[in-house]
Design a protein around this motif. Structure first.
Motif, short mmCIF file in Angstrom:
data_model
loop_
_atom_site.label_atom_id
_atom_site.label_comp_id
_atom_site.label_asym_id
_atom_site.label_seq_id
_atom_site.Cartn_x
_atom_site.Cartn_y
_atom_site.Cartn_z
N ARG A 1 31.93 65.04 27.61
CA ARG A 1 32.02 63.63 28.35
C ARG A 1 33.31 63.69 29.24
NH1 ARG A 1 29.96 58.27 28.46
NH2 ARG A 1 31.69 57.41 28.21
N VAL A 2 33.30 63.65 30.58
CA VAL A 2 34.49 64.05 31.43
C VAL A 2 34.27 62.70 32.48
CG1 VAL A 2 35.41 65.49 33.19
CG2 VAL A 2 34.07 66.60 31.20
N ALA A 3 35.64 62.00 32.35
CA ALA A 3 35.98 61.02 33.45
C ALA A 3 36.37 61.71 34.65
CB ALA A 3 36.85 59.88 33.13
N VAL A 4 35.83 61.31 35.85
CA VAL A 4 36.17 61.69 37.28
C VAL A 4 36.81 60.41 37.93
CG1 VAL A 4 35.56 62.91 39.19
CG2 VAL A 4 34.38 63.57 37.12
N ALA A 5 38.18 60.36 38.03
CA ALA A 5 38.55 59.26 38.73
C ALA A 5 38.34 59.81 40.14
CB ALA A 5 39.95 59.16 38.30
N GLY A 6 37.95 58.62 41.23
CA GLY A 6 37.55 59.13 42.55
C GLY A 6 36.04 59.74 42.69
N ALA B 1 50.94 55.00 50.13
CA ALA B 1 50.49 56.38 49.53
C ALA B 1 51.22 56.17 48.31
CB ALA B 1 50.56 57.28 50.46
N VAL B 2 52.57 56.19 48.27
CA VAL B 2 53.34 56.49 47.06
C VAL B 2 52.87 55.54 45.98
CG1 VAL B 2 55.86 56.27 46.00
CG2 VAL B 2 55.27 57.68 47.98
N ALA B 3 52.80 54.06 46.34
CA ALA B 3 52.28 53.12 45.52
C ALA B 3 50.99 53.46 44.89
CB ALA B 3 52.39 51.46 46.26
N PHE B 4 49.95 53.79 45.63
CA PHE B 4 48.88 54.07 45.17
C PHE B 4 48.67 54.94 43.93
CE2 PHE B 4 44.82 56.54 45.18
CZ PHE B 4 44.04 55.64 44.82
N PHE B 5 49.35 56.39 44.63
CA PHE B 5 49.29 57.35 43.59
C PHE B 5 49.92 57.26 42.37
CE2 PHE B 5 47.87 59.50 47.55
CZ PHE B 5 46.42 60.03 47.11
N GLU B 6 51.14 56.53 42.45
CA GLU B 6 51.92 56.40 41.29
C GLU B 6 51.36 55.54 40.26
OE1 GLU B 6 55.96 55.18 42.74
OE2 GLU B 6 56.53 57.56 42.56
N ALA B 7 50.67 54.22 40.94
CA ALA B 7 50.04 53.18 39.87
C ALA B 7 48.89 53.87 39.45
CB ALA B 7 49.57 52.21 40.70
N ASN C 1 32.02 51.14 40.64
CA ASN C 1 31.60 51.00 39.15
C ASN C 1 32.23 50.19 38.19
OD1 ASN C 1 29.68 52.92 39.81
ND2 ASN C 1 30.87 54.78 39.04
N GLY C 2 33.27 49.33 38.84
CA GLY C 2 34.00 48.29 38.01
C GLY C 2 35.30 48.88 37.45
N VAL C 3 35.67 50.17 37.69
CA VAL C 3 36.94 50.44 37.23
C VAL C 3 37.89 51.03 38.42
CG1 VAL C 3 38.05 52.70 36.17
CG2 VAL C 3 35.48 51.82 35.65
N ASP C 4 39.05 50.32 38.36
CA ASP C 4 40.04 50.04 39.44
C ASP C 4 41.53 51.07 38.84
OD1 ASP C 4 42.11 49.82 41.18
OD2 ASP C 4 41.64 47.83 41.72
N VAL C 5 41.64 52.20 39.12
CA VAL C 5 42.70 52.93 38.79
C VAL C 5 44.08 52.31 39.23
CG1 VAL C 5 41.43 55.08 38.29
CG2 VAL C 5 42.72 54.68 40.41
N THR C 6 43.99 51.80 40.12
CA THR C 6 45.46 51.07 40.58
C THR C 6 45.86 49.99 39.91
OG1 THR C 6 44.59 49.81 42.33
CG2 THR C 6 45.26 51.95 43.03
N THR C 7 45.02 49.21 38.88
CA THR C 7 45.18 48.14 38.44
C THR C 7 45.05 48.37 36.77
OG1 THR C 7 42.91 47.11 38.34
CG2 THR C 7 44.59 46.68 40.23
N GLY C 8 44.14 49.33 36.45
CA GLY C 8 43.79 49.48 34.96
C GLY C 8 42.69 48.98 34.81
N GLN C 9 41.97 48.00 35.44
CA GLN C 9 40.84 47.36 35.14
C GLN C 9 39.62 48.29 34.88
OE1 GLN C 9 39.51 44.53 38.07
NE2 GLN C 9 37.55 44.35 37.20
N GLY C 10 39.01 47.90 33.64
CA GLY C 10 37.53 48.81 33.23
C GLY C 10 37.94 50.32 32.63
N LEU C 11 39.61 50.66 32.96
CA LEU C 11 39.60 52.10 32.13
C LEU C 11 39.45 52.21 30.59
CD1 LEU C 11 42.76 53.30 34.11
CD2 LEU C 11 40.57 54.43 34.13
#
Length: 148
Positions: free
Chosen positions: A2-7, A68-74, A34-44
């Motif tokens: 099982r491999v998660a692919v962010a994006g 861009a920095v805020a997005f990628f760092e979060a 799919n209900g997963v937001d990597v910038t907030t952690g929701q659903g991870l």
């Protein structure tokens, strides 16, 4: 595996998901749709249950350095922390060859992501560098064969 692919619904991500399926793996697509937001952690937490590896091919649709920095760092912070809590064994991030030498807005965000992942480097982390002439799934981005 099982491999998660962010994006996993994006330009590079859909190719990674296709290659994983073709190789007999079970991709878990991490995307807002799919209900997963990597910038907030929701659903991870739920999405990473039972996942052995995370591949980060997220992208930000902005040319603004600050955004861009805020997005990628979060995204990096949440993926790494949630992966640690879930017991994910392997983390892979798609980067760009020479990104740290480019001083323009969006690329500063991509560079920040690479720095975040390198700073968190421990067993099972890989920063795959891609040139503009390689495909998203070419061997230039592959991690060690022992991870397969």
């Amino acid at each position: 595996m099982r491999v998660a692919v962010a994006g996993g619904t994006g330009l590079a991500g859909r190719h990674v998901v296709g290659e994983l399926r073709a190789a007999g793996h079970e991709p878990v697509v991490l995307a807002r749709s799919n209900g997963v937001d990597v910038t907030t952690g929701q659903g991870l937490a739920e999405a990473l249950a039972g996942v052995e590896a995370v591949i980060d091919v997220t992208n930000a649709a902005t040319l603004s350095r600050r955004k861009a920095v805020a997005f990628f760092e979060a995204a990096s912070r949440h993926l790494l922390a949630a992966g640690e809590r879930a017991g994910v064994r392997h983390h892979v991030v798609l980067s760009i060859v020479g990104i740290e030498r480019v001083g323009h807005g969006y690329y500063q965000g991509r560079s920040a992501r690479s720095r975040s992942w390198r700073a968190a480097r421990s067993r099972g982390r890989c920063c795959g560098r891609r040139s503009s002439t390689s495909s998203p799934t070419s061997s230039s981005t592959a991690c060690p064969a022992r991870w397969r």
